[in-house]
Design an enzyme around this catalytic site. Structure first.
Site, PDB file in Angstrom:
ATOM      1  CG  HIS A 215      -1.792   1.125   1.403  1.00  0.00           C
ATOM      2  ND1 HIS A 215      -3.134   1.085   1.063  1.00  0.00           N
ATOM      3  CD2 HIS A 215      -1.576   2.385   1.858  1.00  0.00           C
ATOM      4  CE1 HIS A 215      -3.685   2.261   1.306  1.00  0.00           C
ATOM      5  NE2 HIS A 215      -2.765   3.066   1.791  1.00  0.00           N
ATOM      6  CG  HIS A 217      -0.037   7.034   0.553  1.00  0.00           C
ATOM      7  ND1 HIS A 217      -1.106   7.893   0.589  1.00  0.00           N
ATOM      8  CD2 HIS A 217      -0.464   5.888   1.135  1.00  0.00           C
ATOM      9  CE1 HIS A 217      -2.138   7.301   1.178  1.00  0.00           C
ATOM     10  NE2 HIS A 217      -1.783   6.076   1.527  1.00  0.00           N
ATOM     11  CB  CYS A 248      -3.273   9.079   6.669  1.00  0.00           C
ATOM     12  SG  CYS A 248      -3.646   8.503   8.345  1.00  0.00           S
ATOM     13  CG  ASN A 257      -3.683   5.596  -1.697  1.00  0.00           C
ATOM     14  OD1 ASN A 257      -4.480   6.357  -1.174  1.00  0.00           O
ATOM     15  ND2 ASN A 257      -3.231   4.532  -1.095  1.00  0.00           N
TER      16      ASN A 257
END
Ligand code: ZN
Length: 315
Positions: A215, A217, A248, A257
């Site tokens: 995951h 960014h 976030c 992202n």
């Protein structure tokens, strides 16, 4: 759409990671329409929302309805983020196929994000795993899976650097508690490709099949380089976000992202099949653009277009 099984799974997180990070609240009907367009484009896993306090994240208040709607797409894994047992119970009741639990490697981010220490989150994970096991034991549906995303695995804007040993130890604990997959999240966009390759290689060594998604960014522009490094380390599930929306709310300075459109182009151009139909993906992007007219959407490939003469390997 190609008949062969895609070599990588792109897990679309924008309806959760993206929509939670922006001020405007997308109405439920629009969320569902956008998710329908993403499913049409061939996305096989979508994180459609999170079961968190409505007071903290009013953007996510309708996640139950969105999960129920998204389940209508056959073959789509409907993923929901849950920070605690209460959220997990709501997600199971709504019919989510998979639960994603964020546990930070940074104590400071863990407290800011879910108001619990890392030790308390591991305890919560145990409760969630047991609740899911009980649910699966009596359900006629395919078993619900639990995945953990280790947040701030590559650095934290609150704490600074995060020890790789601490990340891997935490990941092993999560797997031992019963998470089916444990992935690593660069929540704050601090990772570099060498670090990504090192950590995911070690994660695969330690956890085998339970090593989960990357995951990433794009805060410092290294998102795709990091994705490629993760691919070379054996990662085959990648979280990304349409239009690169995301961030976030509890990590100051976190931005979007990696962009799904660019990630799909990168893999397909390399001959790595994603199972995603690019033109349909752009149609979904147009839906998003229409519904969020005041939010910037990112992506180099949508802006530049496909290269002249580009042969789409999986038409
Ligand atoms: Zn994120």
């Amino acid at each position: 759409m190609a008949a062969q099984r895609p070599e990588v799974l792109i897990s679309e997180v924008a309806p959760r990671d993206g929509l939670q990070s922006i001020q405007s609240i997308m109405p439920t009907a629009q969320k569902c329409q956008w998710i329908d367009a993403l499913a049409q484009a061939g996305l096989k896993e979508i994180e459609v929302g999170s079961f968190v306090s409505e007071k903290l994240l009013p953007q996510m208040a309708d996640t139950g309805t969105v999960v129920a709607h998204s389940r209508q797409h056959s073959g789509l894994c409907v993923l929901a983020l849950v920070p605690n047992l209460k959220g997990a119970q709501a997600a199971l009741a709504a019919g989510a196929h998979k639960l994603s639990i964020p546990i930070s490697a940074s104590e400071a981010h863990c407290l800011a994000n879910v108001r619990k220490s890392i030790a308390e989150m591991l305890e919560e994970l145990g409760h969630i795993v047991r609740a899911v096991e009980q649910y699966n034991a009596t359900s006629s549906q395919p078993p619900v899976a639990v995945e953990v995303g280790i947040s701030t695995a590559f650095g934290c804007t609150l704490q600074g650097s995060v020890s790789e040993h601490a990340v891997l130890t935490l990941a092993a604990k999560c797997a031992a508690i019963g998470a089916q997959e444990v992935g690593l999240s660069d929540t704050t966009g601090m990772a570099n490709p060498a670090q990504v390759k090192r950590l995911f290689t070690q994660l695969h060594h330690d956890l085998g099949d339970r090593a989960g998604a990357a995951h990433l960014h794009n805060t410092r522009g290294l998102g795709l380089a990091n994705a490629l490094a993760a691919y070379e380390a054996g990662v085959r599930t990648f979280d990304s976000s349409q239009g690169g929306i995301g961030g976030c709310p509890y990590a100051p300075g976190a931005s979007g992202n990696i962009v799904t459109e660019d990630l799909v182009f990168m893999f397909e151009a390399m001959g790595v099949s994603t199972g995603i139909h690019y033109e349909q993906l752009l149609k979904a992007r147009a839906v998003l653009e229409e519904f969020l007219p005041n939010e910037p959407l990112y992506g180099m490939t949508p802006a530049a277009g496909l290269p002249k003469g580009f042969q789409w390997p999986t038409p």
